[in-house]
Design a protein around this motif. Structure first.
Motif, PDB file in Angstrom:
ATOM      1  N   ALA A 143       0.864  -1.186   0.000  1.00 12.09           N
ATOM      2  CA  ALA A 143       0.000   0.000   0.000  1.00 12.09           C
ATOM      3  C   ALA A 143       0.896   1.229   0.000  1.00 12.09           C
ATOM      4  O   ALA A 143       1.920   1.262   0.701  1.00 12.09           O
ATOM      5  N   HIS A 144       0.508   2.208  -0.762  1.00 13.73           N
ATOM      6  CA  HIS A 144       1.360   3.385  -0.949  1.00 13.73           C
ATOM      7  C   HIS A 144       0.479   4.624  -0.965  1.00 13.73           C
ATOM      8  O   HIS A 144      -0.584   4.632  -1.603  1.00 13.73           O
ATOM      9  N   HIS A 145       0.921   5.654  -0.258  1.00 10.34           N
ATOM     10  CA  HIS A 145       0.188   6.924  -0.270  1.00 10.34           C
ATOM     11  C   HIS A 145       1.177   8.057  -0.449  1.00 10.34           C
ATOM     12  O   HIS A 145       2.212   8.113   0.225  1.00 10.34           O
ATOM     13  N   GLN A 146       0.876   8.947  -1.383  1.00 13.72           N
ATOM     14  CA  GLN A 146       1.754  10.063  -1.687  1.00 13.72           C
ATOM     15  C   GLN A 146       0.968  11.363  -1.681  1.00 13.72           C
ATOM     16  O   GLN A 146      -0.173  11.412  -2.155  1.00 13.72           O
ATOM     17  N   MET A 147       1.590  12.401  -1.157  1.00 12.95           N
ATOM     18  CA  MET A 147       1.072  13.756  -1.283  1.00 12.95           C
ATOM     19  C   MET A 147       2.156  14.578  -1.969  1.00 12.95           C
ATOM     20  O   MET A 147       3.235  14.813  -1.410  1.00 12.95           O
TER      21      MET A 147
END
Length: 453
Positions: A143-147
């Protein structure tokens, strides 16, 4: 680290050439990985990249120098500006030279700080996954989250900021020799149902309990939204006006382009729209380099919605401002999302139920171009190809290599279902914002049997 706005202003203040652009991007990332039914790694990171683009004008000629850095030392700003300007003075003239976009005042969000994420974004996901680790199937995933927050400043007054959230989760399940994949794109994980994804995974592994060998050939095939997305993304990447005008691409025709040509019977529309609900993307051009689709001279220009295909007809190609002037076409640049509509409300389950005999794919991977003049692509199926007989899945079949053109698929498609937000498997590292329908192709070309799992 100094504020990104300060980087922009200091770099612009150090300018000695005619014009310059400065782009600063701050990335906040969180990741979570699991393997063999156990969490393995997690972490967060912060990083910054920034680019100085210098422009030297000599009459109608413009020469460009571009230098980038990941340094956070403010003492490096002057050196980077100098390097960029030296590169510009010795560069060859830019083919896409235009006046820079102008702006009289900074936008209201210019002074806002970078958007941030943290490991807490995965709290519910991790809790739901942990309950599945006691099952019999082996689970692997990421799982990957980027801002990403970007600031664009120019010597012509542009001051624009954009913040973009990008998230994805992928889960692989293994049971004996069988493997299956599920995945989903998201902006904040609040809309992700791990129980639903795991249920889909279990169903596919159950299907694989019966194994069937099939030879290469042409099969009636249902492409799920993820596979459709990977093919349509490649199509959009090749819809460049200049290449088509000059006769180099599959969008060329005798004496011009294929704009206005009807592709197929279904009224399908392929759109990029920065304001699309749930798939919002940067509303203006922000690029450190020029290509056939976008020009660095257009930095700061509004990105308008574009129907690349409308009601089954080729409607537009990508023309940055310089190319639009040269060929007398409307300005059109691709956004960071892609939506295919025009099907009915049919679900993929309905399509399976209406199939006498055919194949259901899961995903495609290792997609490569074979022939740019026809946009013929080759690639492999992955993590589940299933045989349909009399409206039911009766087992898993071997993987295949395929040879198909997305342009030709739009001509031959006989059914398109309900459009839904989906995660492309092949291109997700570069392009995640897509909404696609499942599609029925009556004669999808499986060119050879593959041993890939």
């Amino acid at each position: 680290m100094i504020d990104p706005q300060q980087v922009v202003e200091r770099a612009l203040a150090a300018r000695t050439v005619d014009e310059s652009l400065v782009i600063v991007t701050d990335a906040s990332e969180a990741s979570l990985r699991w393997a063999n039914n156990s969490m393995t790694t997690n972490g967060v990171s912060l990083s910054r990249t920034w680019t100085v683009i210098s422009i030297v004008r000599e009459g109608d000629i413009a020469k460009v120098g571009t230098v980038s850095s990941s340094s956070v030392d403010p003492e490096q700003i002057s050196a980077l500006v100098t390097a960029s300007e030296q590169a510009a003075r010795t560069a060859t003239p830019a083919d896409d030279a235009s006046d820079l976009i102008t702006q009289s005042a900074a936008e209201t969000d210019w002074d806002l700080p970078p958007a941030l994420t943290d490991i807490g974004v995965f709290a519910q996901l991790a809790a739901d996954l942990s309950t599945a680790f006691d099952g019999g199937d082996q689970l692997f995933g990421f799982a990957h989250h980027q801002m990403h927050t970007a600031w664009l400043g120019s010597s012509t007054g542009v001051r624009r900021r954009t913040a973009q959230a990008t998230g994805s989760v992928e889960i692989n399940g293994k049971r004996g020799d069988a493997s299956a994949w599920v995945g989903s794109g998201t902006v904040d994980f609040s809309d992700i149902s791990i129980p639903n994804l795991l249920s889909q995974l279990t169903t596919r592994l159950d299907w694989a309990g019966n194994s069937v060998s099939l030879p290469a050939g042409r099969y009636e095939t249902i492409l799920p939204p993820s596979a459709v997305a990977d093919l349509m993304i490649y199509l959009m990447w090749t819809m460049e006006g200049r290449g088509a005008e000059e006769g180099h691409t599959a969008l060329s025709s005798t004496g011009g382009t294929r704009i206005g040509e009807k592709l197929g019977a279904l009224p399908l529309t392929l759109t990029s729209d920065p304001g699309a609900e749930g798939l919002q993307s940067a509303p203006f051009v922000i690029t450190t380099s020029s290509s056939e689709s976008v020009s660095l001279f257009d930095n700061g220009m509004e990105i308008e919605p574009v129907d690349w295909v409308r009601d089954g007809v080729v409607n537009a190609l990508a023309y940055p401002r310089h190319a639009a002037r040269e060929f007398g076409r409307p300005v059109a640049v691709p956004g960071d999302n892609l939506i295919l509509t025009g099907g009915d409300d049919t679900s993929i389950e309905d399509m399976i139920a209406g199939t006498e005999k055919g194949l259901l794919l899961t995903t495609l991977w290792y997609i490569r171009e074979v022939d740019p003049t026809t946009l013929l692509l080759t690639g492999l199926t992955r993590d589940g190809v299933y045989l349909i007989e009399d409206g039911k899945i009766v087992g898993a079949v071997n993987n295949f290599r395929f040879n198909e053109s997305p342009l030709d698929l739009l001509r031959r498609v006989t059914e398109a279902g309900r459009t839904e937000i989906t995660l492309p498997r092949e291109w997700k590292d570069w392009f995640t914002r897509t909404a696609m329908p499942p599609m029925r192709i009556p004669d999808f070309h499986m060119s050879s049997v593959s041993q890939a799992q």
